[in-house]
Design an enzyme around this catalytic site. Structure first.
Site, mmCIF file in Angstrom:
data_model
loop_
_atom_site.group_PDB
_atom_site.id
_atom_site.type_symbol
_atom_site.label_atom_id
_atom_site.label_comp_id
_atom_site.label_asym_id
_atom_site.label_seq_id
_atom_site.Cartn_x
_atom_site.Cartn_y
_atom_site.Cartn_z
ATOM 1 N N PRO A 88 -2.219 -11.121 -2.876
ATOM 2 C CA PRO A 88 -1.923 -10.805 -4.186
ATOM 3 C C PRO A 88 -0.437 -10.017 -4.466
ATOM 4 C CG PRO A 88 -3.592 -8.480 -3.159
ATOM 5 C CD PRO A 88 -3.077 -10.154 -1.948
ATOM 6 N N SER A 110 2.501 -0.387 2.435
ATOM 7 C CA SER A 110 2.265 -1.348 2.462
ATOM 8 C C SER A 110 1.355 -2.238 1.675
ATOM 9 C CB SER A 110 2.561 -1.154 4.351
ATOM 10 O OG SER A 110 1.042 -1.036 4.899
ATOM 11 N N LYS A 111 0.997 -3.239 1.493
ATOM 12 C CA LYS A 111 -0.279 -3.938 1.183
ATOM 13 C C LYS A 111 -1.360 -2.880 1.717
ATOM 14 C CE LYS A 111 1.064 -8.041 -0.437
ATOM 15 N NZ LYS A 111 1.201 -9.422 -0.043
ATOM 16 N N ARG A 112 -1.542 -2.116 2.815
ATOM 17 C CA ARG A 112 -2.802 -1.929 3.338
ATOM 18 C C ARG A 112 -3.177 -0.193 3.594
ATOM 19 N NH1 ARG A 112 -0.691 -5.102 7.072
ATOM 20 N NH2 ARG A 112 0.623 -4.077 7.506
ATOM 21 N N ASP A 113 -1.756 -0.038 2.863
ATOM 22 C CA ASP A 113 -1.869 1.075 2.190
ATOM 23 C C ASP A 113 -2.476 2.395 1.180
ATOM 24 O OD1 ASP A 113 -0.997 2.611 4.564
ATOM 25 O OD2 ASP A 113 1.923 2.184 3.356
#
Ligand code: GLU
Length: 508
Positions: free
Chosen positions: A18, A264-267
């Protein structure tokens, strides 16, 4: 007369998952710059790294910009005179450029196996050094600079796997002129001879990116700061080809809310806000990451918020719609330092844009939320509730969360509110107040209000307690707008039913 080149900018995502909102901001800045200069804004898909390809990512990217209302002039899914716009579809054209670089001494074949390179890396590590493929190590490695012409021919003819690497001239000061950072200098001895092309016929990002920017006549490269380390190579490639380089602008990073490191994408879901424009379901793990759209943001709020993360108009103005952003945008006002994500601000923007949104459009969202909860109501009634409640709504799902009791009677009563407000004698007072309200014929909210007030004051009742227990009966909790507005909306009969039900449930 100075003839200015037509402004042509591109957003060039790789379909590896994404789109991060940092990428959305990059695209937005490109769009604003293009539109301000009557230029073209192009969508190019950089999918040369097939190992990182993720199905659905390209469609996701296109859908995200459709939702945001950011339109490309050319590109994947649109077409244009410089196509194809997907690098995998341009594959055959890159070989000639790689060959040109080899033929002109700007690049060389390298045959080193991954194992051999790994061994060199380990060796260097043991000596607390970092291995680099460069002017100081090339001769000791397996490439067309260290091997004889015959050996090279033989390897190529036998189909041995190879890569083509860029050959940096030794000890050369390379200058990148960046529109945001000014002059960025680096010495070529610090740089690795990057791979440009592989024997499977695929260029790497670096070669494809430069060839495409040149052949697509890109005038300005506006991209994230993470690409700054690649910029010296790109500058050198333009020089090697004898092409005029586009102008570069490397945007500051988007940082976590506390400023500690990049977002980040995980945040996102961990910190309580989405980092993706649309919800994303990972095709492998099935994991779902939230999106701005599904979380109930309006696209114009997301755009406004992102525009101001790293840029400012030079004034205190905060609410700026897209056409105005096009007018005000300027690369000079982009900050050099990273921009911290601010959830409270995001919420504020969304609230503002919900207040500004056209009534019919909001109705569509509201009606959608009602239907999700199995409610279909008369449009005039929904519009009435919308006018009454919109000020309390920050995100679209709240159109249900804040208003459900206008459509369905509560079945549960907030225990804390009950504990605090519901006293011995409450039931009796509620019954009496109900009688008073029913006696106002025809119903009138002001008259009903005054009559109930007379009763409360005449009997010296605790106003907060009785009014709030009435509210608990109608709403299920101690929240909501003016009580008599609620009664007027749901009707006196329904009010009476709710009062009886609350008494039966709370005082069985
Ligand atoms: N494909 C690169 C990316 O995924 C593009 C970098 C650039 O704009 O040059 O961000």
């Amino acid at each position: 007369m100075l003839i200015m080149k037509k402004v042509r900018v591109r957003f060039a995502p790789s379909p590896t998952g994404p789109l991060h909102i940092g990428g959305v901001r990059t695209a937005l800045y490109n769009y604003l710059f293009a539109k301000q200069n009557n230029g073209d804004f192009i969508l190019r898909i950089e999918d040369t790294d097939q190992t990182r390809f993720v199905p659905g990512a390209e469609e996701y990217i296109i859908e995200a910009f459709q939702w945001l209302g950011i339109r490309f002039d050319e590109g994947v899914g649109i077409g244009g005179n410089y196509g194809p716009y997907k690098q995998s579809e341009r594959k055959p054209m890159y070989k000639q450029y790689a060959d040109y670089l080899v033929d002109n001494g700007w690049a060389y074949y390298a045959f080193d196996t991954p194992e051999a390179l790994e061994a060199r890396r380990k060796e260097a590590e043991a000596q607390k050094k970092t291995f680099q493929y460069d002017a100081s190590t090339r001769q000791g490695l397996c490439n067309s600079l260290s091997l004889s012409k015959e050996e090279v021919e033989e390897k190529l003819n036998s189909g041995a796997p190879y890569v083509i690497r860029f050959k940096y001239p030794a000890n050369l000061d390379i200058t990148v002129h960046d529109m945001i950072r000014g002059e960025v200098k680096i010495n070529s001895n610090l740089l690795d001879d990057k791979v440009l092309y592989k024997s499977d016929g695929m260029p790497t990002y670096h070669l494809a990116n430069i060839v495409d920017d040149h052949t697509m006549e890109i005038s300005h490269v506006i991209r994230g700061e993470e690409w700054l380390p690649s910029a010296p190579l790109h500058v050198m490639l333009y020089q090697a080809f004898g092409w005029e380089a586009p102008r570069f602008a490397h945007l500051p990073l988007l940082l976590k809310p506390d400023g500690n490191g990049k977002l980040s994408k995980r945040d996102g879901d961990r910190l309580g806000f989405p980092v993706f424009p649309l919800q994303w379901k990972d095709p492998k793990s099935g994991d779902i990451s939230s999106g701005y759209r599904e979380s109930g943001y309006l696209p114009e709020a997301v755009i406004n918020m992102l525009a101001l993360l790293g840029w400012n108009p030079g004034t205190e103005q905060e609410l700026i719609d897209l056409p105005t952003l096009v007018k005000l945008f300027s690369i000079d006002n982009i900050s050099k330092s990273g921009a911290k994500f601010n959830l409270e601000k995001a919420k504020w923007f969304n609230h503002q844009y919900i207040q500004l949104a056209d009534e019919e459009r909001l109705f569509t969202y509201f009606d959608g939320e009602l239907r999700k909860h199995g409610v279909s109501a008369d449009k005039e009634y929904v519009l009435h509730v919308q006018r009454l409640m919109k000020e309390r709504v920050h995100f679209i799902p709240e159109f249900w969360e804040q208003t459900s009791y206008f459509f369905v009677a509560p079945t549960e009563y907030d225990p804390q509110a009950v504990k605090k407000r519901w006293k011995p004698g409450t039931a009796q007072h509620l019954r009496k107040m109900m009688e008073i309200i029913q006696a106002v014929q025809p119903f009138d909210k002001l008259k009903a209000h005054d009559a109930v007030m007379d009763y409360v004051q005449g009997n010296e009742l605790n106003m907060g307690a009785v009014m709030n227990s009435f509210r608990i009966a109608l709403v299920g909790a101690a929240k909501g707008p003016d009580l008599f507005e609620i009664i007027a909306a749901i009707g006196v009969e329904e009010t009476a039913r709710r009062v009886s039900r609350a008494i039966e449930t709370i005082e069985p």
